[in-house]
Design a protein around this motif. Structure first.
Motif, PDB file in Angstrom:
ATOM      1  N   ILE A  35       0.826  -1.208   0.000  1.00  0.00           N
ATOM      2  CA  ILE A  35       0.000   0.000   0.000  1.00  0.00           C
ATOM      3  C   ILE A  35       0.863   1.261   0.000  1.00  0.00           C
ATOM      4  O   ILE A  35       0.501   2.286  -0.579  1.00  0.00           O
ATOM      5  N   VAL A  55      -4.111   6.471  -2.298  1.00  0.00           N
ATOM      6  CA  VAL A  55      -4.135   6.009  -0.906  1.00  0.00           C
ATOM      7  C   VAL A  55      -4.375   7.141   0.086  1.00  0.00           C
ATOM      8  O   VAL A  55      -5.429   7.209   0.726  1.00  0.00           O
ATOM      9  N   SER A  72      -9.618   3.806   0.462  1.00  0.00           N
ATOM     10  CA  SER A  72      -8.446   2.926   0.491  1.00  0.00           C
ATOM     11  C   SER A  72      -7.563   3.192   1.712  1.00  0.00           C
ATOM     12  O   SER A  72      -6.937   2.270   2.237  1.00  0.00           O
ATOM     13  N   SER A  73      -7.541   4.443   2.179  1.00  0.00           N
ATOM     14  CA  SER A  73      -6.661   4.757   3.317  1.00  0.00           C
ATOM     15  C   SER A  73      -7.111   4.075   4.604  1.00  0.00           C
ATOM     16  O   SER A  73      -6.310   3.863   5.509  1.00  0.00           O
TER      17      SER A  73
END
Length: 469
Positions: free
Chosen positions: A425, A435, A441-442
């Motif tokens: 990631i 991200v 997504s974070s």
């Protein structure tokens, strides 16, 4: 009910609450996809995410034994935000609401990580819930992808080339990051549970690897190879007796290395190369000489916003009067150049506290950079980037400290899965903008950090206590 009993009940329910939090993530992403496709404003999904964040934050604050951490964090972020607003007003603050909303997206990751750390400290079952949540999310995403393919509604990872299975998700970079974080955790869980059950091990390993393989991004492919090579190395170090698992995972790794030439990723890269040749021919037809004015048509065609904002001569100097398609058509470089020149123009306050997001658009050309760390720097300045970097560095340091102090107790398949998910990631954060400014997504990075904190602190501490007993 007595307040103490209420807290006890809340703590007992934290694993289920955490699991539901992760199940919500792909569901909200799908809702966001269809809302966006219908042309409706994304405000409903934004409100959903904000509501979820505030609910989690409120619950964590109530449960925390160290509320001053939350208060200090709130004070730091408030002071920084005021400094950022001041820096933006010096150059005309055209869209403060949109800009502050963008800051909130950056704040989402560390705030959610802090909340999940509180959860896992209050109830150790949250750690398992996070791992299960990752696996459930991967299965949900896979089901959505399959349905989208069967129904002919898969929008493709690269829509203009009809390459890659993405399912009903909007942002290719963000989804690549999500999958690249989920697969190492899922694969590690699979090995831990089925290393003696060869059929189940192979089935689950192929399931997770094919999701990354068919997604078609380079970073997803890297995450795929890293995951299975990493698992093999981990087993060789920690459990050499698991010969069947080691051989099976090694063969899967070799299989996807051999499949490289026929992968969707290579198909996309080949098409990119063909397009590059066409672009070079087009540029050559537009360029009439080696002076700045001779480059105008080519530069304005491919970098109209940059030339329009800073002038042809300035841009030509930045590009060394290049006529190469690799330079002129490099969108990432164009956006970084724009933001760099803009920050240079706005001066010290921008370098310290960042610039307004709206300033990065000129005549409908959007120059918000496509790399998270660069984006955080240009949007929040050196102060914002340093704060975020120190936050991430803390988890790296406690991991190395734990490995040095007790390598055998800390390094295993479980921690290897966490480590590979973190690396995957962070590679996305370095190479894409999918991200650190994307709450969808974070949140997975937040969960990884909370899991790392638990694994190297509480879990290790419990391990030592049992030895003492």
């Amino acid at each position: 009910m007595h307040p103490t009993n209420k807290l006890t009940t809340l703590k007992a329910r934290l694993p289920m609450i955490t699991l539901l939090l992760f199940i919500l993530q792909p569901c909200m992403d799908v809702i966001s996809y269809f809302i966006g496709k219908s042309g409706i404003s994304n405000i409903p999904t934004l409100l959903m995410r904000v509501t979820v964040l505030w609910a989690v934050l409120l619950l964590a604050f109530i449960l925390s034994k160290k509320k001053r951490i939350y208060i200090i964090t709130a004070v730091i972020l408030t002071v920084y935000t005021l400094c950022h607003i001041y820096a933006c007003t010096l150059h005309g603050y055209n869209d403060p609401i949109g800009d502050i909303a963008n800051l909130a997206r950056i704040y989402h990751m560390p705030i959610m990580a802090l909340c999940l750390i509180t959860f896992v400290k209050a109830n150790e079952g949250v750690y398992k819930a996070i791992r299960v949540g990752f696996a459930v999310c991967l299965v949900i995403i896979a089901v959505i992808e399959v349905i989208s393919v069967i129904t002919g509604t898969n929008p493709y990872t690269y829509a203009n080339k009809s390459i890659g299975i993405i399912g009903w998700f909007n942002d290719g970079s963000a989804q690549s990051a999500v999958l690249s974080a989920l697969v190492p955790m899922f694969a590690a869980m699979t090995v831990g549970r089925f290393k003696s059950n060869l059929p189940m091990l192979i089935l689950n390993a192929l399931f997770s690897s094919l999701i990354l393989f068919m997604f078609a991004t380079r970073l997803a492919y890297i995450a795929l190879l890293m995951t299975f090579l990493g698992l093999v190395i981990t087993l060789l170090i920690t459990d050499r007796k698991s010969i069947k698992a080691i051989v099976s995972l090694s063969l899967i790794f070799v299989l996807f290395v051999c499949a490289y030439p026929i992968s969707p990723m290579i198909k996309n890269q080949n098409m990119v190369s063909v397009n590059a040749v066409k672009k070079q021919a087009h540029i050559d037809s537009l360029v009439t000489g080696d002076k700045a004015e001779d480059l105008r048509e080519a530069y304005e065609y491919y970098m109209g916003g940059l030339v329009g904002r800073f002038g042809l001569e300035r841009v030509a100097e930045e590009y060394n009067y290049s006529t190469e398609a690799g330079d002129i058509c490099d969108v990432r470089r164009m956006k970084k150049t724009y933001c760099s020149l803009l920050m240079e123009e706005q001066g010290v306050t921008a370098m310290l506290f960042g610039m307004e997001l709206g300033d990065m658009t000129h005549e409908e050309w959007i120059h918000d950079v496509e790399n998270d760390f660069h984006g955080v720097f240009y949007l929040t300045g050196g102060v914002g980037l340093i704060m975020l970097s120190l936050f991430l560095l803390y988890f790296v340091l406690i991991t190395f400290k734990a490995l040095i102090r007790d390598f055998k107790g800390v390094f295993n398949i479980e921690s290897a899965g966490l480590g590979m998910a973190f690396i995957a990631i962070m590679l996305h954060a370095y190479a894409t903008c999918g991200v650190l400014r994307r709450p969808g997504s974070s949140i997975y990075l937040s969960a990884i950090l909370a899991s790392v904190y638990f694994f190297v602190n509480h879990r290790k501490g419990l391990h030592y206590d049992r030895n003492k007993k």
